[in-house]
Scaffold this motif. Structure first.
Motif, PDB file in Angstrom:
ATOM      1  N   ALA A 164      44.213  48.620  13.441  1.00  0.00           N
ATOM      2  CA  ALA A 164      44.790  49.219  14.646  1.00  0.00           C
ATOM      3  C   ALA A 164      43.681  49.699  15.589  1.00  0.00           C
ATOM      4  N   HIS A 165      42.586  50.189  15.023  1.00  0.00           N
ATOM      5  CA  HIS A 165      41.455  50.648  15.843  1.00  0.00           C
ATOM      6  C   HIS A 165      40.865  49.493  16.654  1.00  0.00           C
ATOM      7  N   ASP A 166      40.687  48.340  16.020  1.00  0.00           N
ATOM      8  CA  ASP A 166      40.131  47.192  16.731  1.00  0.00           C
ATOM      9  C   ASP A 166      41.116  46.615  17.745  1.00  0.00           C
ATOM     10  N   VAL A 167      42.407  46.665  17.441  1.00  0.00           N
ATOM     11  CA  VAL A 167      43.411  46.255  18.427  1.00  0.00           C
ATOM     12  C   VAL A 167      43.274  47.127  19.667  1.00  0.00           C
ATOM     13  N   GLN A 168      43.098  48.421  19.467  1.00  0.00           N
ATOM     14  CA  GLN A 168      42.958  49.335  20.597  1.00  0.00           C
ATOM     15  C   GLN A 168      41.678  49.066  21.381  1.00  0.00           C
ATOM     16  N   ARG A 169      40.593  48.748  20.676  1.00  0.00           N
ATOM     17  CA  ARG A 169      39.341  48.409  21.363  1.00  0.00           C
ATOM     18  C   ARG A 169      39.514  47.169  22.245  1.00  0.00           C
ATOM     19  N   LEU A 170      40.195  46.155  21.715  1.00  0.00           N
ATOM     20  CA  LEU A 170      40.455  44.950  22.506  1.00  0.00           C
ATOM     21  C   LEU A 170      41.353  45.271  23.701  1.00  0.00           C
ATOM     22  N   GLN A 171      42.380  46.062  23.457  1.00  0.00           N
ATOM     23  CA  GLN A 171      43.317  46.393  24.530  1.00  0.00           C
ATOM     24  C   GLN A 171      42.636  47.205  25.630  1.00  0.00           C
ATOM     25  N   ASP A 172      41.809  48.169  25.243  1.00  0.00           N
ATOM     26  CA  ASP A 172      41.092  48.979  26.233  1.00  0.00           C
ATOM     27  C   ASP A 172      40.189  48.101  27.097  1.00  0.00           C
ATOM     28  N   ALA A 173      39.476  47.182  26.455  1.00  0.00           N
ATOM     29  CA  ALA A 173      38.587  46.282  27.200  1.00  0.00           C
ATOM     30  C   ALA A 173      39.409  45.369  28.111  1.00  0.00           C
ATOM     31  N   PHE A 174      40.492  44.811  27.584  1.00  0.00           N
ATOM     32  CA  PHE A 174      41.336  43.933  28.387  1.00  0.00           C
ATOM     33  C   PHE A 174      41.915  44.686  29.582  1.00  0.00           C
ATOM     34  N   ASP A 175      42.350  45.914  29.359  1.00  0.00           N
ATOM     35  CA  ASP A 175      42.898  46.733  30.449  1.00  0.00           C
ATOM     36  C   ASP A 175      41.858  46.960  31.538  1.00  0.00           C
ATOM     37  N   TRP A 176      40.604  47.192  31.134  1.00  0.00           N
ATOM     38  CA  TRP A 176      39.548  47.391  32.128  1.00  0.00           C
ATOM     39  C   TRP A 176      39.402  46.137  32.992  1.00  0.00           C
ATOM     40  N   PHE A 177      39.341  44.966  32.349  1.00  0.00           N
ATOM     41  CA  PHE A 177      39.236  43.726  33.107  1.00  0.00           C
ATOM     42  C   PHE A 177      40.457  43.533  34.000  1.00  0.00           C
ATOM     43  N   ASN A 178      41.623  43.811  33.473  1.00  0.00           N
ATOM     44  CA  ASN A 178      42.848  43.662  34.243  1.00  0.00           C
ATOM     45  C   ASN A 178      42.840  44.550  35.483  1.00  0.00           C
ATOM     46  N   ASP A 179      42.261  45.739  35.367  1.00  0.00           N
ATOM     47  CA  ASP A 179      42.188  46.684  36.486  1.00  0.00           C
ATOM     48  C   ASP A 179      41.070  46.366  37.480  1.00  0.00           C
ATOM     49  N   HIS A 180      40.000  45.738  37.034  1.00  0.00           N
ATOM     50  CA  HIS A 180      38.813  45.579  37.880  1.00  0.00           C
ATOM     51  C   HIS A 180      38.499  44.150  38.317  1.00  0.00           C
ATOM     52  N   LEU A 181      38.974  43.163  37.593  1.00  0.00           N
ATOM     53  CA  LEU A 181      38.667  41.778  37.921  1.00  0.00           C
ATOM     54  C   LEU A 181      39.836  41.169  38.693  1.00  0.00           C
ATOM     55  N   PRO A 182      39.565  40.574  39.864  1.00  0.00           N
ATOM     56  CA  PRO A 182      40.663  39.937  40.603  1.00  0.00           C
ATOM     57  C   PRO A 182      41.370  38.882  39.748  1.00  0.00           C
ATOM     58  N   HIS A 183      42.653  38.714  39.983  1.00  0.00           N
ATOM     59  CA  HIS A 183      43.458  37.761  39.213  1.00  0.00           C
ATOM     60  C   HIS A 183      43.512  36.437  39.955  1.00  0.00           C
ATOM     61  N   PRO A 184      42.978  35.374  39.371  1.00  0.00           N
ATOM     62  CA  PRO A 184      43.039  34.060  40.021  1.00  0.00           C
ATOM     63  C   PRO A 184      44.485  33.629  40.253  1.00  0.00           C
ATOM     64  N   ASN A 185      44.714  32.949  41.370  1.00  0.00           N
ATOM     65  CA  ASN A 185      46.069  32.486  41.672  1.00  0.00           C
ATOM     66  C   ASN A 185      46.264  31.001  41.382  1.00  0.00           C
ATOM     67  N   ARG A 186      45.194  30.342  40.880  1.00  0.00           N
ATOM     68  CA  ARG A 186      45.298  28.922  40.548  1.00  0.00           C
ATOM     69  C   ARG A 186      44.475  28.588  39.330  1.00  0.00           C
ATOM     70  N   PHE A 187      45.034  27.721  38.484  1.00  0.00           N
ATOM     71  CA  PHE A 187      44.339  27.192  37.314  1.00  0.00           C
ATOM     72  C   PHE A 187      44.551  25.682  37.179  1.00  0.00           C
ATOM     73  N   SER A 188      44.916  25.038  38.278  1.00  0.00           N
ATOM     74  CA  SER A 188      45.120  23.590  38.236  1.00  0.00           C
ATOM     75  C   SER A 188      44.617  22.960  39.523  1.00  0.00           C
ATOM     76  N   LEU A 189      44.459  21.650  39.491  1.00  0.00           N
ATOM     77  CA  LEU A 189      44.043  20.929  40.690  1.00  0.00           C
ATOM     78  C   LEU A 189      45.159  20.890  41.725  1.00  0.00           C
ATOM     79  N   SER A 190      46.392  20.804  41.262  1.00  0.00           N
ATOM     80  CA  SER A 190      47.541  20.686  42.149  1.00  0.00           C
ATOM     81  C   SER A 190      48.108  22.055  42.484  1.00  0.00           C
ATOM     82  N   ALA A 191      48.566  22.215  43.709  1.00  0.00           N
ATOM     83  CA  ALA A 191      49.231  23.459  44.113  1.00  0.00           C
ATOM     84  C   ALA A 191      50.738  23.384  43.872  1.00  0.00           C
TER      85      ALA A 191
END
Length: 128
Positions: free
Chosen positions: A35-62
């Protein structure tokens, strides 16, 4: 220079090595982690989610329902993000998931970019 963090497992959606966020999510939902390591992963993921822009595309086609095969790469200048990614991958390593750092000057055909990252459909010679 662009930097990507991966594990050896192939992602069925992209056909490329799995990125560490997908690997961390799968690990967090397994029974092989404390559970401690799950929380460490979640805390890190939350930081990225809050600070890194979210890409709006992951394919060649729109077009809707397109196959998402583009890969995310950090720009080498995204020093804080790369340092935090190394902390995230440390948790993966402590739980048996070896990570590899890929580097390239040619990530592929860029479908999204911001000041910290690009999302690119890989060229034939792009490490994946």
């Amino acid at each position: 220079m662009f930097i990507r963090f991966v594990i050896g497992e192939i992602d069925p959606r992209s056909g490329r090595r799995r990125g560490v966020f997908h690997a961390g999510n799968a690990l967090a939902h397994s029974t092989d982690i404390t559970a401690h390591d799950v929380q460490r992963l979640q805390d890190a993921f939350d930081w990225f989610n809050d600070h890194l822009p979210h890409p709006n595309r992951f394919s060649l086609s729109a077009k809707p329902n397109r196959k998402a095969q583009a890969l995310s790469w950090f720009r080498a200048t995204a020093v804080e993000y790369i340092a935090r990614m190394r902390d995230y991958t440390q948790v993966l390593g402590e739980n048996g998931l070896e990570t590899e750092v890929l580097k390239t000057r040619r990530p592929g055909f860029i479908v999204y970019q911001d000041e910290f990252q690009v999302v690119a459909y890989p060229f034939a010679d792009t490490p994946t």
